[in-house]
Write a protein that holds these residues in place. Structure first.
Motif, PDB file in Angstrom:
ATOM      1  N   ARG A  81       0.837  -1.199   0.000  1.00 22.37           N
ATOM      2  CA  ARG A  81       0.000   0.000   0.000  1.00 22.37           C
ATOM      3  C   ARG A  81       0.871   1.248   0.000  1.00 22.37           C
ATOM      4  O   ARG A  81       2.056   1.212   0.321  1.00 22.37           O
ATOM      5  N   SER A  82       0.282   2.361  -0.328  1.00 20.97           N
ATOM      6  CA  SER A  82       1.006   3.630  -0.237  1.00 20.97           C
ATOM      7  C   SER A  82       1.129   4.022   1.228  1.00 20.97           C
ATOM      8  O   SER A  82       0.168   3.888   1.998  1.00 20.97           O
ATOM      9  N   PRO A  83       2.281   4.510   1.649  1.00 17.10           N
ATOM     10  CA  PRO A  83       2.417   4.926   3.055  1.00 17.10           C
ATOM     11  C   PRO A  83       1.481   6.071   3.414  1.00 17.10           C
ATOM     12  O   PRO A  83       1.163   6.264   4.590  1.00 17.10           O
ATOM     13  N   PHE A  84       1.026   6.811   2.413  1.00 17.06           N
ATOM     14  CA  PHE A  84       0.145   7.948   2.684  1.00 17.06           C
ATOM     15  C   PHE A  84      -1.305   7.524   2.891  1.00 17.06           C
ATOM     16  O   PHE A  84      -2.165   8.361   3.183  1.00 17.06           O
ATOM     17  N   GLU A  85      -1.574   6.238   2.747  1.00 17.96           N
ATOM     18  CA  GLU A  85      -2.904   5.714   3.070  1.00 17.96           C
ATOM     19  C   GLU A  85      -2.989   5.270   4.529  1.00 17.96           C
ATOM     20  O   GLU A  85      -4.083   4.995   5.027  1.00 17.96           O
ATOM     21  N   LEU A  86      -1.852   5.201   5.207  1.00 17.15           N
ATOM     22  CA  LEU A  86      -1.811   4.690   6.572  1.00 17.15           C
ATOM     23  C   LEU A  86      -2.013   5.833   7.561  1.00 17.15           C
ATOM     24  O   LEU A  86      -1.376   6.869   7.460  1.00 17.15           O
ATOM     25  N   ASP A  87      -2.885   5.619   8.522  1.00 20.91           N
ATOM     26  CA  ASP A  87      -3.179   6.652   9.515  1.00 20.91           C
ATOM     27  C   ASP A  87      -2.744   6.261  10.923  1.00 20.91           C
ATOM     28  O   ASP A  87      -2.258   7.084  11.688  1.00 20.91           O
ATOM     29  N   ALA A  88      -2.943   5.004  11.287  1.00 20.66           N
ATOM     30  CA  ALA A  88      -2.685   4.565  12.666  1.00 20.66           C
ATOM     31  C   ALA A  88      -1.195   4.316  12.881  1.00 20.66           C
ATOM     32  O   ALA A  88      -0.752   3.206  13.162  1.00 20.66           O
ATOM     33  N   LEU A  97       7.608  11.287   7.299  1.00 17.25           N
ATOM     34  CA  LEU A  97       7.147  10.815   5.990  1.00 17.25           C
ATOM     35  C   LEU A  97       6.660  11.989   5.142  1.00 17.25           C
ATOM     36  O   LEU A  97       7.058  12.144   3.985  1.00 17.25           O
ATOM     37  N   HIS A  98       5.784  12.824   5.712  1.00 15.99           N
ATOM     38  CA  HIS A  98       5.178  13.923   4.953  1.00 15.99           C
ATOM     39  C   HIS A  98       6.161  15.062   4.687  1.00 15.99           C
ATOM     40  O   HIS A  98       5.892  15.907   3.820  1.00 15.99           O
ATOM     41  N   SER A  99       7.299  15.087   5.399  1.00 16.89           N
ATOM     42  CA  SER A  99       8.287  16.138   5.167  1.00 16.89           C
ATOM     43  C   SER A  99       9.139  15.873   3.930  1.00 16.89           C
ATOM     44  O   SER A  99       9.768  16.790   3.402  1.00 16.89           O
ATOM     45  N   PHE A 100       9.216  14.631   3.491  1.00 16.54           N
ATOM     46  CA  PHE A 100       9.932  14.248   2.270  1.00 16.54           C
ATOM     47  C   PHE A 100      11.436  14.491   2.348  1.00 16.54           C
ATOM     48  O   PHE A 100      12.106  14.587   1.310  1.00 16.54           O
ATOM     49  N   GLY A 101      11.997  14.577   3.560  1.00 17.67           N
ATOM     50  CA  GLY A 101      13.439  14.708   3.664  1.00 17.67           C
ATOM     51  C   GLY A 101      14.169  13.488   3.132  1.00 17.67           C
ATOM     52  O   GLY A 101      15.333  13.575   2.712  1.00 17.67           O
ATOM     53  N   TRP A 102      13.487  12.341   3.118  1.00 19.02           N
ATOM     54  CA  TRP A 102      14.086  11.093   2.627  1.00 19.02           C
ATOM     55  C   TRP A 102      14.288  11.083   1.115  1.00 19.02           C
ATOM     56  O   TRP A 102      14.926  10.158   0.577  1.00 19.02           O
ATOM     57  N   LEU A 103      13.808  12.110   0.419  1.00 15.84           N
ATOM     58  CA  LEU A 103      14.074  12.182  -1.018  1.00 15.84           C
ATOM     59  C   LEU A 103      15.572  12.238  -1.304  1.00 15.84           C
ATOM     60  O   LEU A 103      16.033  11.747  -2.341  1.00 15.84           O
ATOM     61  N   ARG A 104      16.334  12.838  -0.374  1.00 16.49           N
ATOM     62  CA  ARG A 104      17.780  12.917  -0.592  1.00 16.49           C
ATOM     63  C   ARG A 104      18.415  11.526  -0.601  1.00 16.49           C
ATOM     64  O   ARG A 104      19.425  11.310  -1.285  1.00 16.49           O
ATOM     65  N   VAL A 122       5.484  10.898  -4.607  1.00 15.64           N
ATOM     66  CA  VAL A 122       5.005  12.290  -4.700  1.00 15.64           C
ATOM     67  C   VAL A 122       3.583  12.315  -5.248  1.00 15.64           C
ATOM     68  O   VAL A 122       2.716  13.057  -4.746  1.00 15.64           O
ATOM     69  N   GLN A 123       3.304  11.499  -6.278  1.00 12.04           N
ATOM     70  CA  GLN A 123       1.942  11.416  -6.814  1.00 12.04           C
ATOM     71  C   GLN A 123       0.964  10.916  -5.767  1.00 12.04           C
ATOM     72  O   GLN A 123      -0.160  11.427  -5.657  1.00 12.04           O
ATOM     73  N   ASP A 124       1.382   9.924  -4.974  1.00  5.81           N
ATOM     74  CA  ASP A 124       0.510   9.410  -3.918  1.00  5.81           C
ATOM     75  C   ASP A 124       0.187  10.501  -2.903  1.00  5.81           C
ATOM     76  O   ASP A 124      -0.961  10.608  -2.440  1.00  5.81           O
ATOM     77  N   TRP A 125       1.189  11.294  -2.545  1.00  3.07           N
ATOM     78  CA  TRP A 125       0.917  12.365  -1.580  1.00  3.07           C
ATOM     79  C   TRP A 125      -0.092  13.351  -2.163  1.00  3.07           C
ATOM     80  O   TRP A 125      -1.032  13.765  -1.469  1.00  3.07           O
ATOM     81  N   MET A 126       0.101  13.739  -3.422  1.00  6.31           N
ATOM     82  CA  MET A 126      -0.816  14.698  -4.043  1.00  6.31           C
ATOM     83  C   MET A 126      -2.224  14.118  -4.128  1.00  6.31           C
ATOM     84  O   MET A 126      -3.218  14.837  -3.984  1.00  6.31           O
ATOM     85  N   LYS A 127      -2.316  12.806  -4.337  1.00  9.38           N
ATOM     86  CA  LYS A 127      -3.620  12.158  -4.459  1.00  9.38           C
ATOM     87  C   LYS A 127      -4.341  12.049  -3.122  1.00  9.38           C
ATOM     88  O   LYS A 127      -5.526  12.392  -3.009  1.00  9.38           O
ATOM     89  N   TYR A 128      -3.622  11.591  -2.085  1.00  6.51           N
ATOM     90  CA  TYR A 128      -4.275  11.301  -0.801  1.00  6.51           C
ATOM     91  C   TYR A 128      -4.227  12.473   0.192  1.00  6.51           C
ATOM     92  O   TYR A 128      -5.108  12.571   1.049  1.00  6.51           O
ATOM     93  N   ARG A 166       3.220  19.477 -14.475  1.00  5.91           N
ATOM     94  CA  ARG A 166       2.198  20.492 -14.187  1.00  5.91           C
ATOM     95  C   ARG A 166       1.575  20.261 -12.810  1.00  5.91           C
ATOM     96  O   ARG A 166       1.392  21.204 -12.028  1.00  5.91           O
ATOM     97  N   SER A 167       1.249  19.023 -12.485  1.00 12.97           N
ATOM     98  CA  SER A 167       0.645  18.705 -11.184  1.00 12.97           C
ATOM     99  C   SER A 167       1.619  18.997 -10.040  1.00 12.97           C
ATOM    100  O   SER A 167       1.224  19.498  -8.984  1.00 12.97           O
ATOM    101  N   PHE A 168       2.891  18.686 -10.271  1.00 10.97           N
ATOM    102  CA  PHE A 168       3.908  18.907  -9.250  1.00 10.97           C
ATOM    103  C   PHE A 168       4.033  20.397  -8.933  1.00 10.97           C
ATOM    104  O   PHE A 168       4.016  20.804  -7.766  1.00 10.97           O
ATOM    105  N   VAL A 169       4.157  21.212  -9.962  1.00  8.72           N
ATOM    106  CA  VAL A 169       4.318  22.655  -9.763  1.00  8.72           C
ATOM    107  C   VAL A 169       3.059  23.260  -9.151  1.00  8.72           C
ATOM    108  O   VAL A 169       3.134  24.142  -8.292  1.00  8.72           O
ATOM    109  N   LYS A 170       1.892  22.773  -9.560  1.00  7.56           N
ATOM    110  CA  LYS A 170       0.643  23.291  -9.000  1.00  7.56           C
ATOM    111  C   LYS A 170       0.536  22.969  -7.516  1.00  7.56           C
ATOM    112  O   LYS A 170       0.159  23.822  -6.706  1.00  7.56           O
ATOM    113  N   SER A 171       0.868  21.751  -7.134  1.00  5.75           N
ATOM    114  CA  SER A 171       0.814  21.367  -5.726  1.00  5.75           C
ATOM    115  C   SER A 171       1.831  22.160  -4.906  1.00  5.75           C
ATOM    116  O   SER A 171       1.537  22.622  -3.796  1.00  5.75           O
ATOM    117  N   LEU A 172       3.005  22.329  -5.466  1.00  8.61           N
ATOM    118  CA  LEU A 172       4.040  23.105  -4.784  1.00  8.61           C
ATOM    119  C   LEU A 172       3.574  24.543  -4.567  1.00  8.61           C
ATOM    120  O   LEU A 172       3.741  25.114  -3.481  1.00  8.61           O
TER     121      LEU A 172
END
Length: 585
Positions: A81-88, A97-104, A122-128, A166-172
């Motif tokens: 599953r996407s990690p961004f679907e997990l709440d508990a 996770l949501h800070s995306f520092g692990w991109l480095r 990144v797409q999963d974050w924008m979606k969820y 386009r989606s990336f820049v719009k979300s940013l």
């Protein structure tokens, strides 16, 4: 009810009123109304990607690709599953996770799979979570995500299609607008300053920002001028703040140069002030002193930051605006907290450690403060902020500061300092024989009618540190009240009592040896804990000198080097005797 209690209660109610007001404004500026607003002002492209100075670990890339996310000490396996679907999941794990520092880490692996994985996440974050998430839209998390997305945008966008771009820049852009609209309601201090850095960085990195770029630069100048003190310290008095601010400020400064933009004066001045103070807090082993929220030192990041220091001169000997002093003699360094309590709004991580000190000899740490635990645990946080966790004097095991208790407002407002030392007098003398600091604070005056005075002198050759602690009465003193002088020792030392318990021997790993004594005083060697080690909590020792406020209000003590280590021809450590090295009892 006394005047002090009334003042504390009034501060609490002011905090409550301010918190409610900020929550209301944030709901208006960044709540449902913000999410329902149409958003069509999408920049056409990204112009530049500011550098990420923080160190990457490419070994994490394989774990992330396999769905194993180890953040903040918590391992979560997503099972496809996407990690961004997990709440508990633990809140700190979600923040990382949501800070995306692990991109480095993904970028460091420099592989096509890692790049595709980054785009999917990144797409999963924008979606969820692109419009709403309780943790994902906290101001500090949004700030770090903007900085991470900008820095690693070439890696994320390479080989991506136009729709994703386009989606990336719009979300940013949406996240930048959210920060811009809610920045006045964000937590004061480093959080707000980093938010202004993120907005400014984004506005000069994206095309067509014009008016927003000018506004963001003015806001950044305002925050830098307000928060960076004339000696280079931060208003929170936390040395860690210098690392966090410079790690983001230096790439923004470089982005200005790359874009050919005029450098804001406050940006140049702030960097020039902070660099020397960062060196001021360093011990011989490169670690920073543990004052007011400083934990383990990210040595690689500090080294990277200091590589940008053009001056690279000797560190200053005092920081009067920040409230710190530094004594130096040969290889020995003593750092002392001689400052009053920070302002209420930025004291959430400040410690009750007035007149505490740290002492090192070369790369050997001798006396330390306990520091800050990397574990997100309210109990350890409370312990680390207490006066007893610092190398200074306590009276009746109470702290020299009063913190906002957990109930009823602690969970809502955090734990800022409500009262503490307000008058800290400092006098400094430097001569050929050495350096001397005499300081006092009134943190125990209202409750115990005593002023703590500390006199420290470090010899010019760095082999002797003399101290006198005095608890001077300014009113009636209860005969049953006792003091304790604590000297927390680094876990790298081997310690033992000498001469029937009247002295303490400390032997460093290098073979260097020191002896502590406090003639005429009751001395003991007790257990302590070092919270700021990179490998977690470590047991250690502390020297404790105790007595009655009436019987012995003044205590003299001394640290004296008794042997230094040198390398023999065979490459082994030998002792170079200064005095006869005492045998352990």
């Amino acid at each position: 009810m006394n005047i002090a209690s009334l003042n504390e209660r009034s501060r609490i109610w002011r905090l409550v009123a301010l918190h409610i007001w900020h929550r209301t404004l944030k709901w208006m500026h960044g709540g449902p109304i913000f999410r329902m607003q149409p958003f069509s002002a999408v920049p056409s492209r990204l112009l530049i990607a500011p550098q990420d100075l923080r160190t990457a670990d490419e070994t994490n890339a394989a774990d992330i690709y396999g769905g194993r996310f180890l953040f903040s000490g918590h391992l979560v396996e997503t099972q496809g599953r996407s990690p961004f679907e997990l709440d508990a999941v633990h809140e700190d794990w979600q923040r990382e996770l949501h800070s995306f520092g692990w991109l480095r880490d993904l970028r460091a692996s420099d592989s096509q799979i890692a790049r595709q994985n980054a785009r999917v996440l990144v797409q999963d974050w924008m979606k969820y979570c692109g419009r709403r998430h309780v943790i994902g839209w906290e101001a500090p998390v949004v700030t770090q995500r903007i900085l991470s997305w900008l820095a690693h945008s070439p890696f994320i966008l390479q080989d991506g299609d136009h729709e994703f771009y386009r989606s990336f820049v719009k979300s940013l852009s949406r996240q930048v607008r959210y920060l811009r609209q809610t920045i006045n309601e964000t937590e004061d201090g480093v959080v707000r300053l980093r938010a202004s850095l993120a907005v400014a960085s984004a506005c000069i990195s994206m095309a067509g920002q014009g008016r927003f770029a000018r506004q963001s630069i003015r806001r950044l100048e305002h925050e830098l001028t307000r928060q960076i003190l004339p000696d280079g310290g931060h208003i929170s008095r936390n040395p860690r703040a210098l690392i966090d601010i410079l790690a983001d400020l230096l790439p923004v400064r470089q982005a200005f140069v790359s874009q050919g933009l005029e450098m804001p004066p406050a940006m140049l001045q702030s960097v020039d002030r902070m660099m020397p103070l960062l060196r001021f807090f360093r011990h011989g082993d490169g670690s920073l002193a543990h004052f007011n929220g400083m934990g383990s030192t990210p040595s690689d990041l500090v080294a990277t930051i200091l590589a940008y220091d053009d001056a690279r001169g000797a560190p200053p000997v005092n920081a009067p605006h920040s409230g710190y002093q530094r004594l130096g003699g040969a290889n020995s360094v003593v750092l002392i907290d001689t400052g009053a309590v920070p302002a209420l709004g930025v004291s959430g991580d400040a410690h009750a450690g007035c007149l505490s000190f740290e002492f090192s000899s070369g790369t050997n740490r001798i006396v330390v403060n306990c520091g800050v635990s990397p574990k997100s645990n309210p109990l350890w946080r409370k312990v680390s902020r207490s006066t007893a966790a610092h190398s200074t004097a306590t009276v009746e095991d109470t702290s020299s500061c009063r913190f906002l208790s957990e109930r009823p407002f602690g969970r809502l407002l955090g734990a800022p300092i409500l009262s503490g030392p307000s008058s800290v007098d400092v006098d400094r003398e430097d001569d050929k024989a050495g350096s001397r600091i005499t300081a006092s604070h009134d943190g125990y005056a209202s409750e115990f009618n005593v002023i703590h005075e500390r006199d420290l002198r470090l010899s010019g050759d760095g082999t002797v540190l003399d101290g006198i602690d005095t608890l001077r009465a300014v009113g009636p003193v209860d005969a049953e009240h006792h003091y304790a002088l604590r000297f927390h020792l680094h876990p790298g030392l081997r310690t033992s009592l000498l001469r029937s318990g009247s002295a303490v021997l400390m032997v460093c790993r290098s073979g260097e040896a020191w002896e502590f004594e406090a003639p005429g005083s009751e001395l003991s060697l007790e257990e302590s804990i070092y919270l700021s080690d990179v490998f977690g909590h470590r047991k250690t020792d502390q020297i404790v000198v105790t007595g009655s406020l009436l019987e012995a209000p003044s205590v003299g003590w001394q640290f004296r080097k008794t042997a230094t280590a040198k390398l023999s021809r065979r490459g082994t450590t030998e002792f170079d005797e200064l005095d006869e090295l005492p045998l352990e009892e």
